[in-house]
Design an enzyme around this catalytic site. Structure first.
Site, short mmCIF file in Angstrom:
data_model
loop_
_atom_site.label_atom_id
_atom_site.label_comp_id
_atom_site.label_asym_id
_atom_site.label_seq_id
_atom_site.Cartn_x
_atom_site.Cartn_y
_atom_site.Cartn_z
N CYS A 195 0.56 2.46 -10.05
CA CYS A 195 -0.87 2.70 -9.89
C CYS A 195 -1.28 3.99 -10.61
O CYS A 195 -1.30 4.02 -11.84
CB CYS A 195 -1.22 2.72 -8.40
SG CYS A 195 -2.98 2.46 -8.06
N GLU A 208 6.38 -0.72 -3.57
CA GLU A 208 6.90 0.03 -2.42
C GLU A 208 6.27 -0.42 -1.11
O GLU A 208 6.81 -0.16 -0.02
CB GLU A 208 6.69 1.54 -2.63
CG GLU A 208 5.30 2.08 -2.36
CD GLU A 208 4.28 1.83 -3.46
OE1 GLU A 208 3.18 2.41 -3.37
OE2 GLU A 208 4.57 1.07 -4.41
N HIS A 212 1.68 -2.40 -6.08
CA HIS A 212 2.52 -1.47 -5.32
C HIS A 212 3.77 -2.16 -4.78
O HIS A 212 3.74 -2.70 -3.66
CB HIS A 212 1.72 -0.88 -4.15
CG HIS A 212 0.69 0.12 -4.55
ND1 HIS A 212 0.92 1.48 -4.55
CD2 HIS A 212 -0.59 -0.04 -4.99
CE1 HIS A 212 -0.18 2.12 -4.94
NE2 HIS A 212 -1.11 1.22 -5.22
#
EC number: 6.3.5.3
Length: 217
Positions: A86, A196, A194
């Site tokens: 990002c 994660e 994302h």
């Protein structure tokens, strides 16, 4: 294997990344303040999401001058692995480690949603746990995620097999549905989604685990 996460004023996904790498995968992970210049002893560096320096001027425009990023260029030249997520992707384009730019979403609104993605290339060391054309779903959260580049850069990305991910249903107007790209060597990956946030079995969503689990090999 040791992982470093670069932290800027305004970063807000650094702890999410640490939970994914250390909490879910058991990989030793350290935070690196943006003023550091010593990347010795790290095998991979992650630039997390957030709003570095408040995203003033434009996303990543101020962060790219941080002392740690001068060291990051040398780290990449030596073959070190770098993942920009990002805001991290935006910073990598500002720094010139990845081509193109991230601009305001086509609808001019912040988007917080899930995105269906297609794996377009497994050239990057970060993508080796996938197969080409695999379909995955990852969270997205950005206001300036619209990937743009010149026709010449686009052709080069395609010729070099450097388009890593594409959106199945383009949420932000990115050229050719691009959600993530890699450099020619494949050791630097930038992506707007994302991974994660999709690594914890407890959440029932582990589509991003295959990216970060490359750190285990």
């Amino acid at each position: 294997m040791n992982i470093g996460i670069i932290v800027f004023p305004g970063s807000n996904c650094d702890r999410d990344v640490r939970w994914a790498t250390e909490g879910c995968l058991g990989v030793p992970t350290s935070f690196l303040w943006h003023e550091t210049t010593d990347l010795d002893g790290f095998d991979a560096i992650v630039i997390p999401g957030g709003f570095s320096y408040g995203d003033y001027l434009r996303c990543g425009a101020i962060a790219r001058f941080a002392p740690v990023l001068n060291s990051l260029i040398s780290f990449v030249d030596k073959g070190g692995k770098v993942l920009g997520i990002c805001n991290g992707f935006q910073i990598l384009t500002e720094l010139g480690l990845l081509q193109g730019a991230l601009t305001r979403n086509k609808n001019l609104h912040f988007i917080c949603d899930r995105a269906n993605l297609s794996i377009e290339s497994t050239k990057s060391t970060w993508m080796k746990n996938y197969k080409k054309h695999d379909s995955i779903s990852l969270p997205i959260a950005h206001g300036e995620g619209r990937y743009q580049c010149s026709s010449d850069v686009l052709k080069k990305l395609q010729d070099d097999d450097s388009v890593a991910l594409r959106y199945a249903d383009n949420p932000n107007g990115s050229i050719h549905d691009i959600a993530g790209i890699t450099n020619k060597k494949g050791n630097v990956l930038g992506m707007m989604p994302h991974p994660e946030r999709a690594c914890d079995d407890a959440l029932g969503d582990i589509d991003g685990k295959s990216i970060l689990s490359t750190l285990l090999s």
